[in-house]
Design an enzyme around this catalytic site. Structure first.
Site, PDB file in Angstrom:
ATOM      1  N   ASP A 124       0.881  -1.148   0.000  1.00 50.42           N
ATOM      2  CA  ASP A 124       0.000   0.000   0.000  1.00 50.42           C
ATOM      3  C   ASP A 124       0.932   1.213   0.000  1.00 50.42           C
ATOM      4  O   ASP A 124       2.103   1.106   0.370  1.00 50.42           O
ATOM      5  CB  ASP A 124      -0.955   0.011   1.199  1.00 50.42           C
TER       6      ASP A 124
HETATM    7  C1  BGC Z   1      -4.918   3.275  -0.043  1.00 50.94           C
HETATM    8  C2  BGC Z   1      -4.950   2.289  -1.180  1.00 50.94           C
HETATM    9  C3  BGC Z   1      -4.749   3.012  -2.480  1.00 50.94           C
HETATM   10  C4  BGC Z   1      -3.433   3.769  -2.425  1.00 50.94           C
HETATM   11  C5  BGC Z   1      -3.114   4.534  -3.678  1.00 50.94           C
HETATM   12  C6  BGC Z   1      -3.688   4.163  -0.094  1.00 50.94           C
HETATM   13  O1  BGC Z   1      -3.802   5.201   0.815  1.00 50.94           O
HETATM   14  O2  BGC Z   1      -4.982   2.578   1.176  1.00 50.94           O
HETATM   15  O3  BGC Z   1      -6.149   1.571  -1.170  1.00 50.94           O
HETATM   16  O4  BGC Z   1      -4.784   2.117  -3.546  1.00 50.94           O
HETATM   17  O5  BGC Z   1      -3.483   4.688  -1.362  1.00 50.94           O
HETATM   18  O6  BGC Z   1      -3.949   5.630  -3.801  1.00 50.94           O
END
Ligand code: BGC
Length: 739
Positions: free
Chosen positions: A263
């Site tokens: 993530d």
């Molecule tokens: C989120 C993800 C997301 C990523 C990219 C993170 O803060 O938890 O689900 O895909 O950001 O935007």
């Protein structure tokens, strides 16, 4: 590789190209693994390391010298997110990145319709192709543990069987088009509070029986090409580089051959990242849309620091090659794939799919006759337009863009039909509108006084208008602001916010013909439920939301959605909240999942704490009769299967769809087991008067539990009961067999 080897390799490559020979790695007719090995053998150490981390916010490097393209990613999971700047979180403000927004994943789960899930994946992939994205960051299958989790709307409910069944076709529909699904957030990111570091402690049984099965299905049956690690820790180690979750379970046990992506900002250590299963590091130091810095991507954990340890011989080169193989595989499956469809964006076909999903997602929670009920009196819904001259719509959510906000799932839809638009299209001038409440956080001092006065006057105005109206449709619920259904924070209360409970009470007081429509991705407290004749769960349904909601209210569509989670009467009735703060949200360092395997309806049923609206519940405008079930044999052997057959009839006056649910219960279990567990379901469509026989195949797999003593799945000999129903509590029949 030193410079002279690199030079001669390049010359060989160029010479081959001059003679019209396609290098093996570029030859799409050859087996994937052969191409991966060929490309790998041509790469330098720097090229390999460059592939393992971001080069921009949503891009990672290919191998430019070999013509292997960069990998482009996008959120997900309900539409392709608007373009984001190369190196900061700002939107690029383009005019050509508007999309079709699809219903949120909770809504998709509420359809219990696998075919719609496949269409969802297919349509979203087409939008991704048009926008030149290779990896879509979604779908999410974290299990719904508490109604406070700010991200539940992005997931598929509280049951591993339902989430697993629904995620597989989504992935297949998407990947068929050469766009990778990135299943998230693996694993146990079941709350947003302290999501970056909370250390989740849970039993092997809870892990295996509840929280992992949907991911396992996504990998083994869906064939997911990538998976996103979650922010939290699991048993002391961050999930993005976690030996148990990534090496032992995902890669060794399940045979995952794709890429583990962090993530954004989920990596914390080079050595662990190198050794504990991470393949691609994204977003380091830009976690949670917060800080930007002069930090460059070659300082990422899996960039120069990794290279240095490799060169010193402190970390093995085989580990690096394994990661690069995975990235090449993903690249050849997506970005480098030559033969893929063009894709399309915001097309009538995509809107039609969004609407079809919305139509089947809406859940009719309650439908009684208004006022003092006489037995057999006509329920309030569907509304008979001829009966009403003045229809008052109340509520901010009737007009609000609910695709905006929510964190990374934020969308820029090209078209939006709000509930008010949808109702106006059907009832024209009969419709009046007033907001009734205004969203916003409580303030302090004078400002709060003003805010409270505004709330008060909006409520009074709505109540006055409701008194004069023939019918009131209240459209409220939550929204995508922080503290509601939104990433990076949980809800602060189970109740409806912004003074809505009082408003609903007051509306019910002055007008018995009241329909409450809740737009949310979560359960909310409904102390007013008994005062309201009709309640509709309308979710976040994307671009065509208003059409689906109006269609169900008017009866153009017969509702067939079923709840993918339980709606407890009060928060303490939910298993996670029963054990106090150490269970939810934890003590800020760690938390213990003390309800263990008894999540959602498993808790309500086993502990005999009825939910207000149970898992699997959803009414129809017609009536379904369940006949007598039969079993192909009274015993099941370990290598055999049984067929359960049950006739289901539509005995009402209009066509409708019913989801027939099969639950299994072990009658004298050796260890604690839930009172019953969903093991199969079938959604059928029935004309009035029609009967269909639904067949379920019952296998020993459906009886299994995870034995913590032997760390293996097992099913014990004994008596089992199959329960067939229209919800987890509306069980129409049961039949026993021996195993
Ligand atoms: C989120 C993800 C997301 C990523 C990219 C993170 O803060 O938890 O689900 O895909 O950001 O935007």
């Amino acid at each position: 590789m030193n410079r002279s080897i690199l030079l001669s390799a390049t010359i060989v490559l160029t010479a081959a190209a001059l003679h019209g020979q396609t290098p093996i790695y570029q030859d799409e007719s050859r087996p994937l693994e052969e191409r991966v090995e060929d490309a790998l053998s041509r790469m330098t150490l720097d090229e390999k390391v460059a592939m393992l981390h971001a080069e921009g916010k949503f891009a990672s490097a290919g191998v430019p010298r070999l013509g292997i393209p960069d990998l482009w990613m996008s959120d997900g999971p309900h539409g392709v997110r608007a373009e984001i700047n190369w190196n900061d979180w700002g939107y690029s403000k383009r005019t050509n990145d508007s999309i079709a927004a699809f219903p949120a994943l909770t809504a998709l789960a509420a359809t219990w319709n696998r075919d719609l899930s496949e269409l969802y994946g297919q349509a979203l992939a087409e939008e991704a192709l048009y926008r030149e994205k290779d990896v879509m960051l979604g779908p999410g299958v974290n299990i719904y543990r508490t109604p406070l989790n700010g991200r539940n709307f992005e997931y598929m409910g509280e049951d591993p069987c339902l989430a697993g069944e629904m995620v597989v076709p989504y992935i297949r529909g998407m990947q068929r088009n050469g766009v990778a699904a990135c299943v998230k957030h693996y694993a146990l990111n079941n709350q947003e509070v302290w999501r970056g570091h909370i250390d989740v402690q849970l039993s092997d049984r809870a892990l295996r029986e509840i929280y992992l099965p949907a991911f396992e299905k996504a990998v083994k049956e869906g064939g997911a090409w990538s998976i996103m690690g979650s922010y939290n820790k699991v048993r002391g180690q961050h999930a993005c580089h976690n030996d148990l979750l990534l090496n032992k379970i995902l890669k060794d046990e399940w045979g995952f051959d794709g890429v583990v992506i962090t993530d954004w900002g989920g990596a914390h250590d080079t050595r662990e990242a190198a050794l504990c299963g991470l393949d691609l590091e994204m977003g380091t130091y830009t976690n949670g849309l917060t800080s930007e810095s002069a930090f460059t991507t070659d300082q990422y954990y899996l960039a120069n620091p990794y290279k240095e340890l490799l060169l010193k011989g402190d970390l093995p080169m085989e580990g690096l090659d394994d990661k690069v193989r995975r990235l090449l595989r993903l690249n050849f499956r997506t970005a480098a794939r030559r033969l893929k469809p063009y894709g399309s964006i915001a097309s009538p076909e995509h809107y039609a799919i969004a609407e079809a999903i919305g139509d089947e997602a809406v859940v009719l929670l309650k439908n009684d006759a208004p006022g003092k009920k006489k037995k057999g009196a006509t329920p309030l819904l569907p509304i008979d337009a001829a009966k009403y001259d003045r229809i008052l719509v109340v509520g901010e959510n009737a007009t609000r863009n609910l695709m905006e906000g929510g964190g990374s799932s934020d969308l820029k839809p090209k078209d939006i039909v709000t509930p008010l638009d949808g109702l106006r299209a059907l009832y024209g001038d009969k419709i009046e509108y007033t907001p009734g409440y205004k969203s916003g956080k409580p303030m302090y001092g004078k400002v709060e006084k003003i805010r409270a006065a505004v709330t008060d006057s909006l409520r009074r105005r709505a109540v006055e208008m409701a008194r004069e109206a023939d019918l009131v449709i209240f459209v409220g619920g939550l929204n995508k602001n922080h503290g509601q259904d939104c990433e990076n924070g949980d809800r602060e209360e189970y109740a409806l916010p912004f003074g809505q409970p009082r408003l609903i009470d007051d509306l019910a007081e002055v007008n018995p013909n009241l329909v409450v429509v809740l737009l949310s991705g979560n359960a909310v407290e409904m102390p007013w439920a008994s005062k309201v004749p009709a309640i509709v769960q309308g979710w976040y349904l994307g671009s065509m939301a208003g059409k689906s909601i109006a269609s169900v209210i008017s009866g153009k569509v017969n509702p067939s959605g079923k709840l993918p989670f339980s709606i407890p009467v009060k928060l303490e009735d939910n298993g996670a909240h029963h054990f106090g703060t150490i269970s939810y949200p934890g003590d800020s360092i760690r938390q213990e999942y003390l309800e263990d395997i008894l999540v959602g309806y498993r808790w309500h049923d086993t502990k005999k704490i009825p939910a207000l609206y149970p898992f699997g519940h959803g009414l129809s405008y017609t009536t379904f009769d369940y006949g007598k079930p039969t079993l192909s044999s009274p015993t099941l052997s370990p290598d055999g299967s049984l067929t359960l057959s049950i006739p289901v009839s539509n005995v009402g006056k209009q066509a409708g769809k019913e989801t027939v649910q099969l639950y299994v219960s072990e009658l004298s279990p050796r260890l604690t087991r839930p009172a019953k567990e969903l093991k199969a379901f079938e959604k059928i469509s029935l004309a009035p008067g029609q009967t269909k026989v639904v067949h379920f195949t019952v296998t020993p797999d459906m009886l299994r539990y995870y034995d913590p003593d032997t760390s293996a799945w097992r099913a014990d000999p004994g008596k089992y009961r199959l329960l067939i129903g229209s919800s987890s509590t509306d069980l129409r029949s049961g039949i026993d067999f021996k195993y």
